[in-house]
Motif scaffolding. Structure first.
Motif, mmCIF file in Angstrom:
data_model
loop_
_atom_site.group_PDB
_atom_site.id
_atom_site.type_symbol
_atom_site.label_atom_id
_atom_site.label_comp_id
_atom_site.label_asym_id
_atom_site.label_seq_id
_atom_site.Cartn_x
_atom_site.Cartn_y
_atom_site.Cartn_z
ATOM 1 N N HIS A 78 0.894 -1.081 0.134
ATOM 2 C CA HIS A 78 0.077 0.096 -0.027
ATOM 3 C C HIS A 78 0.867 1.172 0.050
ATOM 4 N N ALA A 79 0.676 2.290 -0.794
ATOM 5 C CA ALA A 79 1.332 3.484 -0.932
ATOM 6 C C ALA A 79 2.806 3.104 -1.138
ATOM 7 N N GLU A 95 -5.167 5.103 8.318
ATOM 8 C CA GLU A 95 -6.208 5.361 7.404
ATOM 9 C C GLU A 95 -6.524 3.932 6.869
ATOM 10 N N ARG A 96 -5.529 3.150 6.296
ATOM 11 C CA ARG A 96 -5.631 1.874 5.592
ATOM 12 C C ARG A 96 -5.998 0.786 6.619
ATOM 13 N N PHE A 97 -5.405 0.809 7.605
ATOM 14 C CA PHE A 97 -5.182 -0.325 8.365
ATOM 15 C C PHE A 97 -5.848 -0.233 9.855
ATOM 16 N N GLY A 98 -6.352 1.115 10.276
ATOM 17 C CA GLY A 98 -7.076 1.270 11.294
ATOM 18 C C GLY A 98 -6.447 0.971 12.638
ATOM 19 N N VAL A 99 -5.105 1.131 12.865
ATOM 20 C CA VAL A 99 -4.269 0.859 14.001
ATOM 21 C C VAL A 99 -4.996 1.625 15.081
ATOM 22 N N ALA A 123 5.955 10.060 8.035
ATOM 23 C CA ALA A 123 4.408 10.767 8.188
ATOM 24 C C ALA A 123 3.407 10.128 7.196
ATOM 25 N N THR A 124 3.951 9.667 6.000
ATOM 26 C CA THR A 124 2.960 8.932 5.224
ATOM 27 C C THR A 124 2.870 7.628 5.516
ATOM 28 N N TYR A 128 -4.675 12.600 14.802
ATOM 29 C CA TYR A 128 -5.477 11.539 14.753
ATOM 30 C C TYR A 128 -5.783 10.900 16.089
ATOM 31 N N GLY A 129 -5.434 11.527 17.220
ATOM 32 C CA GLY A 129 -5.750 11.054 18.407
ATOM 33 C C GLY A 129 -5.209 9.529 18.527
#
Length: 255
Positions: free
Chosen positions: A28-29, A64-68, A56-57, A210-211
């Motif tokens: 991913h990315a 965003e992608r993996f919801g950690v 940062a990426t 993102y907290g």
């Protein structure tokens, strides 16, 4: 709840991948992410990339992608604080970007839009990481092969775990005068920095946005000067990668 483990070096990631249960590699990315389980915990392993933008990426992709649910960073750093020696371990209390300077619009080192220059790491995660690091360092003598071949001095030093400020910047600090100037300038402004590296502050900022709880541990590979006496590739293989493996596995058991 999935824990992301960011590694600065491939050697650190490979040792952790070997421990994964049900490993799955996803791209991913332009990055490889390893999903699986460690000590019964769902994890995602990734390399940060070098520099603040790359880190940062990667951190953003993890969220965003993996919801950690949390991000923990392990890597190496140059020691700049008094008594922070090669073979020691630093757990970050907070982070500062030493190359951030938007003056005169904002005070030097202040991150525009944040009204602060230092971003704190998560207290609970850092405490667990500090406990795991301390246990690892105290049991490391004669176990992790601290003799690098370049020097015998590492074996004769009592290694320590430190907790405090770490500075990041898009520059590899490797000269004594630059290291001293950086440390003294920051100290004079009330920022007593322990170590310097190139990624952690960017991850701290993303996690702040993102907290997401964030913690980081860095093994000191050199003194960020031109008199470093350790062979870096050998140090990574024999010390840093094994510290990362043992500290991360112990940390996950404490979650």
């Amino acid at each position: 709840m999935t824990t992301a483990i960011l590694s600065a070096l491939p050697e650190e990631q490979s040792s952790l991948v070997q421990h994964l249960l049900h490993p799955q590699r996803l791209m991913h990315a332009g990055r490889a992410f390893w999903l699986g389980e460690l000590h019964g915990r769902a994890v995602v392993l990734a390399l940060s990339g070098i520099g603040k933008v790359a880190a940062a990426t990667t951190a953003t992709a993890l969220i965003e992608r993996f919801g950690v649910a949390r991000i923990v960073f392990t890597g190496v750093a140059g020691g700049v604080g008094d008594g922070v020696n090669v073979g020691d371990v630093v757990v970050a209390q907070d982070y500062l970007q030493h190359d951030m300077d938007a003056s005169p619009l904002f005070p030097r080192w202040e991150v525009p839009g944040y009204a602060r220059s230092r971003l704190a790491c998560d207290g609970v995660l850092s405490a667990l990481l500090l406990e795991a690091a301390g246990a690892c360092v105290s049991s490391a003598s004669g176990q992790f092969g601290l003799r690098t071949g370049a020097t015998d001095a590492l074996e004769d030093v009592l290694h320590r775990t430190h907790h405090g400020l770490v500075a990041s910047g898009d520059r590899f600090v490797s000269a004594a005068d630059e290291s001293h100037r950086l440390r003294n300038t920051l100290r004079d402004a009330g920022h007593d920095v322990l170590a310097v590296e190139m990624e952690g502050a960017a991850v701290a900022q993303v996690c702040h946005d993102y907290g997401i709880p964030f913690a980081a541990v860095r093994t000191i590979s050199d003194r960020a000067d031109d008199t470093a006496h350790v062979d870096f590739p050998l140090f990574v293989q024999t010390v840093a990668s094994r510290y990362a493996e043992h500290i991360m596995l112990a940390f996950l058991q404490k979650l």
